[in-house]
Design an enzyme around this catalytic site. Structure first.
Site, PDB file in Angstrom:
ATOM      1  N   LYS A 272       0.839  -1.198   0.000  1.00 46.28           N
ATOM      2  CA  LYS A 272       0.000   0.000   0.000  1.00 46.28           C
ATOM      3  C   LYS A 272       0.874   1.249   0.000  1.00 46.28           C
ATOM      4  CE  LYS A 272      -4.049  -1.711   2.546  1.00 46.28           C
ATOM      5  NZ  LYS A 272      -5.018  -1.526   1.464  1.00 46.28           N
ATOM      6  N   GLU A 344      -6.366  -9.475   0.639  1.00 47.31           N
ATOM      7  CA  GLU A 344      -6.061 -10.573   1.562  1.00 47.31           C
ATOM      8  C   GLU A 344      -7.238 -10.957   2.447  1.00 47.31           C
ATOM      9  OE1 GLU A 344      -5.563  -7.470   2.275  1.00 47.31           O
ATOM     10  OE2 GLU A 344      -6.485  -7.438   4.252  1.00 47.31           O
ATOM     11  N   ARG A 346     -10.401 -11.462   1.790  1.00 45.36           N
ATOM     12  CA  ARG A 346     -11.211 -12.563   1.238  1.00 45.36           C
ATOM     13  C   ARG A 346     -10.468 -13.888   1.325  1.00 45.36           C
ATOM     14  NH1 ARG A 346     -11.669  -9.353  -4.347  1.00 45.36           N
ATOM     15  NH2 ARG A 346     -11.325  -7.663  -2.860  1.00 45.36           N
TER      16      ARG A 346
HETATM   17  N1  BES Z   1      -8.346  -3.577   4.209  1.00 48.36           N
HETATM   18  C1  BES Z   1      -8.429  -3.195   2.861  1.00 48.36           C
HETATM   19  C2  BES Z   1      -9.692  -2.422   2.528  1.00 48.36           C
HETATM   20  C3  BES Z   1      -9.735  -1.008   3.016  1.00 48.36           C
HETATM   21  C4  BES Z   1      -8.917  -0.038   2.459  1.00 48.36           C
HETATM   22  C5  BES Z   1     -10.661  -0.639   3.952  1.00 48.36           C
HETATM   23  C6  BES Z   1      -9.018   1.266   2.890  1.00 48.36           C
HETATM   24  C7  BES Z   1     -10.764   0.663   4.382  1.00 48.36           C
HETATM   25  C8  BES Z   1      -9.940   1.618   3.857  1.00 48.36           C
HETATM   26  C9  BES Z   1      -8.409  -4.438   1.979  1.00 48.36           C
HETATM   27  O1  BES Z   1      -7.641  -5.479   2.417  1.00 48.36           O
HETATM   28  C10 BES Z   1      -7.852  -4.005   0.667  1.00 48.36           C
HETATM   29  O2  BES Z   1      -6.712  -3.655   0.622  1.00 48.36           O
HETATM   30  N2  BES Z   1      -8.672  -4.063  -0.371  1.00 48.36           N
HETATM   31  C11 BES Z   1      -8.273  -3.672  -1.663  1.00 48.36           C
HETATM   32  C12 BES Z   1      -8.832  -4.677  -2.634  1.00 48.36           C
HETATM   33  C13 BES Z   1      -8.279  -4.555  -4.018  1.00 48.36           C
HETATM   34  C14 BES Z   1      -6.811  -4.929  -4.029  1.00 48.36           C
HETATM   35  C15 BES Z   1      -9.069  -5.457  -4.918  1.00 48.36           C
HETATM   36  C16 BES Z   1      -8.799  -2.279  -1.946  1.00 48.36           C
HETATM   37  O3  BES Z   1      -9.921  -1.967  -1.509  1.00 48.36           O
HETATM   38  O4  BES Z   1      -8.087  -1.499  -2.557  1.00 48.36           O
HETATM   39 ZN    ZN Z   2      -7.351  -5.612   4.407  1.00 51.31          ZN
HETATM   40 MN    MN Z   3      -5.604  -5.321   1.813  1.00 51.60          MN
END
Ligand code: BES
Ligand code: ZN
Ligand code: MN
Length: 488
Positions: A272, A344, A346
């Site tokens: 990230k 991750e 899911r």
């Molecule tokens: N934990 C995150 C989702 C999230 C991000 C929640 C920011 C609240 C604020 C999750 O694990 C994630 O990184 N999801 C990705 C999925 C994508 C790679 C398909 C996302 O939402 O960008």
């Molecule tokens: Zn996450």
């Molecule tokens: Mn994530």
């Protein structure tokens, strides 16, 4: 801080501060008539010279001869007062009291007939808002506030009819505080091991509770490949935490709650960006919510059987971490091509959902801070519910309205499933940019075939900002859902 119901009339209440709600269109408040003449005179004067008109959010504080504060709070016209406004007004009043030298506050905001809010709902909202506003995070501060200057008692006006609504809300509040603690606790301390210990303490301190914790070794033997793939980049070993509560006959099928417990989400190799990455300590808020709902259900001694499943895992980049391109075999046997290690949640949930089914639950509900896309879709006001089970969304919607902890539905139509197709496995773990929240739900749906199941994405509601931190949502909604089921 403790919450108490009170059926005392205002003039017999000894709290440092007594809060009275007044309408703009009707100031015939039952309580005022019983106060001493001097304070009644003051109130009448304020109305007469329009110092106080009862407009929404208006506040004025008067002092009785004995030093007690009488706070008048404007509630607008009765027919214009919404549940949101009542919640927000209560929150504001109690937050101010918590920042003052008041040690006790009594709330008489809601013990009157509202046109748009029923008495039970109003009692719950006021209790929940007050508890929320009085919460303080102090777990990792070396300087704890001097207790003598702190609000330690909140009384909520009740009557014979609303006493039960108060009891339920106070039980929810206890669960919410557990959830907020877990959410706010930092990721170096709130590890999978800590979460397992926290759950163990709950089980050991309460009757009718049991705990089972699956180690990494056990999960490996069982074949939980998707969960372990995420875990393999971290030195903090994963745990599968299973909390059980037996409040009903043994032959009643349990309700299963599953909560995403990523104790920190760096994204893994699909790292990230740095800005606000600290907020990914909240990526275990699904887990914190189901543990909070468990605490509330136990506290309220609900006549249900409940099982809470928490995969507690850290998602780190490392020489051993899983990578984009890997194909993983899940516990269900289905294979997954990892195209983004940041998807991750899911991965750990699919193995947990498969495992939960071995306990023959009546219904399975998973909660997760699963997608950033959910925050885009619904913002911070509603969690997203996805289900293919008839009537299930309506149950959450009703529970959310009863507690002002609202949800909204997104469709889980089969047309979205093809976004998960890949040439190299049964599915890939991302569905592309369109409808990211729904395709995450579609992914999970492949592991809950034939089950009564709902997925709730809480990414927008679980925490607010760096100042306010974890909200404890949607524990109130979830507990109300359990209460409603216990009565069905
Ligand atoms: N934990 C995150 C989702 C999230 C991000 C929640 C920011 C609240 C604020 C999750 O694990 C994630 O990184 N999801 C990705 C999925 C994508 C790679 C398909 C996302 O939402 O960008
Ligand atoms: Zn996450
Ligand atoms: Mn994530």
């Amino acid at each position: 801080m403790t919450l108490h119901p009170t059926q005392n009339p205002i003039h017999q209440n000894n709290a440092d501060q007594v809060v009275i709600g007044l309408f703009a269109d009707d100031n015939n408040n039952q309580h005022i008539a019983h106060l001493d003449d001097a304070i009644q005179q003051q109130i009448n004067d304020r109305f007469k010279n329009k110092d106080f008109t009862g407009q929404s959010g208006q506040q004025i504080t008067l002092y009785r001869d004995n030093g007690q504060q009488i706070m008048l709070v404007g509630l607008n016209n009765n027919d214009k007062l919404s549940a949101t406004a009542l919640y927000d007004t209560t929150h504001k009043v109690v937050a101010a009291a918590a920042g003052s030298r008041c040690q006790s506050v009594a709330l008489y905001l809601h013990d009157q007939d509202f046109k748009n809010i029923d008495a039970d709902q109003a009692t719950k909202l006021v209790t929940l808002a007050a508890s929320h506003a009085a919460y303080r995070y102090e777990d990792t501060k070396s300087f704890k506030k001097n207790n003598s200057h702190e609000l330690d008692r909140i009384e909520v006006a009740t009557n014979d009819a609303t006493a039960e609504a108060f009891r339920l809300a106070a039980g929810m509040a206890k669960g919410i505080n557990a959830t907020r603690h877990l959410g706010n606790y930092p990721p170096n301390l709130c590890t999978p091991k800590y979460m397992a210990q926290y759950a163990t303490d709950i089980a050991h301190n309460n009757d009718d509770c049991d705990i089972d914790i699956l180690s990494k070794k056990t999960m490996k033997k069982m074949g939980m490949g998707a969960l372990l793939a995420v875990a393999q980049g971290s030195h903090n070993k994963p745990r599968m935490i299973v909390l059980s509560y037996n409040g009903a006959d043994d032959d009643r099928d349990p309700i299963a709650l599953v909560g995403k417990g990523i104790t920190f989400d760096t994204g893994g190799i699909s790292l990230k960006p740095g800005a606000n990455m600290d907020e990914m300590k909240y990526d275990m808020c699904g887990a914190a919510s189901v543990i909070g709902a468990f605490v509330a259900a136990v506290e309220l001694k609900l006549p249900i059987n409940l099982k809470v499943f928490v995969p507690a895992v850290e998602n780190m980049p490392d020489g051993k971490a899983y990578r984009p391109g890997d194909v993983i075999t899940s516990y269900s046997g289905q294979t997954i091509e990892v195209l983004n290690t940041d998807a991750e949640g899911r991965m750990i949930l699919c193995d947990t959902l498969t495992y939960a089914q071995e306990f023959k639950p009546e219904v399975i509900v998973d909660l997760a801070t699963l997608t950033g896309a959910c925050v885009v879709a619904l913002g911070h006001n509603a969690a997203a519910v996805m289900t293919k089970t008839d009537g299930l969304y309506e149950e959450f919607k009703a529970a959310g309205e009863q507690t002002h902890d609202r949800v909204w539905e997104l469709p889980l139509w089969d047309v979205y499933q093809k976004q998960l197709d890949t040439s190299f496995a049964d599915m890939k773990n991302i569905g592309g940019a369109p409808a990211g929240t729904i395709t995450a739900g579609c992914f999970l749906s492949r592991f809950t075939e034939g089950q009564k199941w709902a997925h709730i994405d809480i990414a927008g509601v679980a925490w607010k900002d760096k100042k306010e931190g974890a909200t404890g949502r949607p524990v109130a909604m979830l507990t109300q859902y359990l209460i409603n089921k216990s009565r069905a």
